[in-house]
Motif scaffolding. Structure first.
Motif, PDB file in Angstrom:
ATOM      1  N   ARG A   9      17.127 -66.919 -60.837  1.00  0.00           N
ATOM      2  CA  ARG A   9      16.771 -65.504 -60.712  1.00  0.00           C
ATOM      3  C   ARG A   9      17.121 -64.910 -59.355  1.00  0.00           C
ATOM      4  N   LEU A  10      17.759 -65.676 -58.498  1.00  0.00           N
ATOM      5  CA  LEU A  10      18.110 -65.145 -57.177  1.00  0.00           C
ATOM      6  C   LEU A  10      18.921 -63.862 -57.320  1.00  0.00           C
ATOM      7  N   VAL A  11      18.697 -62.943 -56.405  1.00  0.00           N
ATOM      8  CA  VAL A  11      19.375 -61.647 -56.409  1.00  0.00           C
ATOM      9  C   VAL A  11      20.519 -61.709 -55.403  1.00  0.00           C
ATOM     10  N   LYS A  12      21.693 -61.378 -55.873  1.00  0.00           N
ATOM     11  CA  LYS A  12      22.910 -61.461 -55.056  1.00  0.00           C
ATOM     12  C   LYS A  12      23.025 -60.241 -54.143  1.00  0.00           C
ATOM     13  N   LEU A  13      23.263 -60.506 -52.871  1.00  0.00           N
ATOM     14  CA  LEU A  13      23.556 -59.448 -51.903  1.00  0.00           C
ATOM     15  C   LEU A  13      24.896 -59.794 -51.268  1.00  0.00           C
ATOM     16  N   GLN A  14      25.906 -59.063 -51.655  1.00  0.00           N
ATOM     17  CA  GLN A  14      27.262 -59.324 -51.167  1.00  0.00           C
ATOM     18  C   GLN A  14      28.005 -57.994 -51.110  1.00  0.00           C
ATOM     19  N   ASN A  15      28.539 -57.691 -49.959  1.00  0.00           N
ATOM     20  CA  ASN A  15      29.311 -56.464 -49.792  1.00  0.00           C
ATOM     21  C   ASN A  15      30.134 -56.555 -48.509  1.00  0.00           C
ATOM     22  N   GLU A  16      30.742 -55.473 -48.139  1.00  0.00           N
ATOM     23  CA  GLU A  16      31.572 -55.473 -46.925  1.00  0.00           C
ATOM     24  C   GLU A  16      30.728 -55.775 -45.688  1.00  0.00           C
ATOM     25  N   GLN A  17      29.454 -55.336 -45.690  1.00  0.00           N
ATOM     26  CA  GLN A  17      28.596 -55.572 -44.523  1.00  0.00           C
ATOM     27  C   GLN A  17      28.205 -57.042 -44.387  1.00  0.00           C
ATOM     28  N   THR A  18      28.262 -57.809 -45.457  1.00  0.00           N
ATOM     29  CA  THR A  18      28.009 -59.248 -45.356  1.00  0.00           C
ATOM     30  C   THR A  18      29.323 -60.001 -45.133  1.00  0.00           C
ATOM     31  N   PRO A  23      21.579 -77.107 -46.580  1.00  0.00           N
ATOM     32  CA  PRO A  23      20.361 -76.618 -45.921  1.00  0.00           C
ATOM     33  C   PRO A  23      20.071 -77.290 -44.585  1.00  0.00           C
ATOM     34  N   GLU A  24      20.610 -78.474 -44.412  1.00  0.00           N
ATOM     35  CA  GLU A  24      20.383 -79.179 -43.147  1.00  0.00           C
ATOM     36  C   GLU A  24      20.989 -78.442 -41.947  1.00  0.00           C
ATOM     37  N   LEU A  25      21.849 -77.464 -42.207  1.00  0.00           N
ATOM     38  CA  LEU A  25      22.456 -76.686 -41.110  1.00  0.00           C
ATOM     39  C   LEU A  25      21.565 -75.536 -40.639  1.00  0.00           C
ATOM     40  N   ALA A  26      20.358 -75.446 -41.187  1.00  0.00           N
ATOM     41  CA  ALA A  26      19.441 -74.364 -40.790  1.00  0.00           C
ATOM     42  C   ALA A  26      19.168 -74.371 -39.291  1.00  0.00           C
ATOM     43  N   ALA A  81      20.722 -53.040 -43.801  1.00  0.00           N
ATOM     44  CA  ALA A  81      21.915 -53.285 -42.978  1.00  0.00           C
ATOM     45  C   ALA A  81      21.687 -54.449 -42.010  1.00  0.00           C
ATOM     46  N   GLU A  82      20.462 -54.594 -41.534  1.00  0.00           N
ATOM     47  CA  GLU A  82      20.158 -55.697 -40.619  1.00  0.00           C
ATOM     48  C   GLU A  82      20.146 -57.031 -41.360  1.00  0.00           C
ATOM     49  N   LEU A  83      19.608 -57.033 -42.578  1.00  0.00           N
ATOM     50  CA  LEU A  83      19.659 -58.262 -43.378  1.00  0.00           C
ATOM     51  C   LEU A  83      21.104 -58.633 -43.680  1.00  0.00           C
ATOM     52  N   GLU A  84      21.921 -57.658 -44.018  1.00  0.00           N
ATOM     53  CA  GLU A  84      23.345 -57.926 -44.276  1.00  0.00           C
ATOM     54  C   GLU A  84      24.003 -58.530 -43.042  1.00  0.00           C
ATOM     55  N   HIS A  85      23.659 -58.017 -41.876  1.00  0.00           N
ATOM     56  CA  HIS A  85      24.193 -58.556 -40.621  1.00  0.00           C
ATOM     57  C   HIS A  85      23.757 -60.004 -40.430  1.00  0.00           C
ATOM     58  N   LEU A  86      22.482 -60.295 -40.715  1.00  0.00           N
ATOM     59  CA  LEU A  86      21.994 -61.665 -40.571  1.00  0.00           C
ATOM     60  C   LEU A  86      22.681 -62.621 -41.539  1.00  0.00           C
ATOM     61  N   ILE A  87      22.927 -62.173 -42.753  1.00  0.00           N
ATOM     62  CA  ILE A  87      23.644 -63.018 -43.724  1.00  0.00           C
ATOM     63  C   ILE A  87      25.041 -63.319 -43.197  1.00  0.00           C
ATOM     64  N   ARG A  88      25.707 -62.297 -42.731  1.00  0.00           N
ATOM     65  CA  ARG A  88      27.060 -62.453 -42.171  1.00  0.00           C
ATOM     66  C   ARG A  88      27.042 -63.418 -40.978  1.00  0.00           C
ATOM     67  N   ALA A 146      28.627 -67.231 -40.599  1.00  0.00           N
ATOM     68  CA  ALA A 146      29.602 -67.525 -39.538  1.00  0.00           C
ATOM     69  C   ALA A 146      29.158 -68.726 -38.704  1.00  0.00           C
ATOM     70  N   VAL A 147      27.891 -68.770 -38.353  1.00  0.00           N
ATOM     71  CA  VAL A 147      27.363 -69.844 -37.511  1.00  0.00           C
ATOM     72  C   VAL A 147      27.450 -71.193 -38.211  1.00  0.00           C
ATOM     73  N   THR A 148      27.189 -71.211 -39.514  1.00  0.00           N
ATOM     74  CA  THR A 148      27.153 -72.472 -40.256  1.00  0.00           C
ATOM     75  C   THR A 148      28.479 -72.796 -40.941  1.00  0.00           C
ATOM     76  N   ASN A 149      29.397 -71.841 -40.928  1.00  0.00           N
ATOM     77  CA  ASN A 149      30.665 -71.972 -41.644  1.00  0.00           C
ATOM     78  C   ASN A 149      30.420 -72.233 -43.135  1.00  0.00           C
ATOM     79  N   GLU A 150      29.398 -71.575 -43.657  1.00  0.00           N
ATOM     80  CA  GLU A 150      29.032 -71.677 -45.067  1.00  0.00           C
ATOM     81  C   GLU A 150      29.161 -70.298 -45.701  1.00  0.00           C
TER      82      GLU A 150
END
Length: 175
Positions: free
Chosen positions: A96-105, A55-58, A4-11, A15-19
């Motif tokens: 091979r990246l694993v997708k994490l996408q849901n309501e929490q993201t 990536p330059e928006l890191a 849940a914390e990783l999902e929050h960080l993705i979200r 938001a911060v990068t508008n990406e």
């Protein structure tokens, strides 16, 4: 860190990068493949990430939700804005990246390293914490030795270094 914390960080990173798409390349990327991993794998309070297309928006991630930010102080975890060059990864890792996408993201896309790619990158990094991390993945059956050896062979390194990393992986499996 929990999923849940990783999902929050993705979200938050989105938001911060508008990406829309965020790549997570650090150890906490394991949470996309293994929602409740062994505690030894989720001790970090940070997630290394960057926007896929920009990536330059890191740096925006670091400034807004990074270490010692108000976000970090409030939630106890943070995102580390990094670049794609931060980790040495096997050929084909992007596919091979694993997708994490849901309501929490907030339906934003988190692209997390596949566990064998993560383990190979950890072995290349070679920090004190990386060997035990890989050993735990092996011991719990999160990764297989055969696939890990193949991923090490696909690293952009010289043959001698790859052979050393493969021997190290075999030693870790016996630990």
């Amino acid at each position: 860190m929990r999923r849940a914390e990783l999902e929050h960080l993705i979200r938050a990173a989105a938001a911060v990068t508008n990406e829309y798409e965020i790549v997570v390349i650090g150890s906490q990327s394991i949470l996309a493949s293994v929602p409740a991993p062994p505690p030894e794998l989720v001790q970090s309070m940070e997630a290394d990430c960057y926007p896929l297309r920009r990536p330059e928006l890191a740096d925006l991630i670091d400034g807004a939700i990074g270490e010692l930010s108000p976000f970090h102080e409030r939630f106890g975890y943070y995102a580390q804005g990094v670049g794609p060059e931060t980790a040495v990864l096997p050929d084909g890792w992007q596919e091979r990246l694993v997708k994490l996408q849901n309501e929490q993201t907030d339906l934003k896309l988190g692209w997390c390293l596949e566990p064998h790619d993560l383990a190979a990158a950890k072995l290349v990094a070679g920090r004190d914490k990386d060997g035990p991390f890989v050993a735990t993945m092996l011991r719990h059956g999160i990764i297989s030795m055969d696939t890990l050896v193949a991923r090490i062979a696909a690293l952009p390194l010289d043959e001698a270094r790859k052979a050393r990393l493969q021997r190290q992986a075999r030693r870790l499996a016996q630990a």
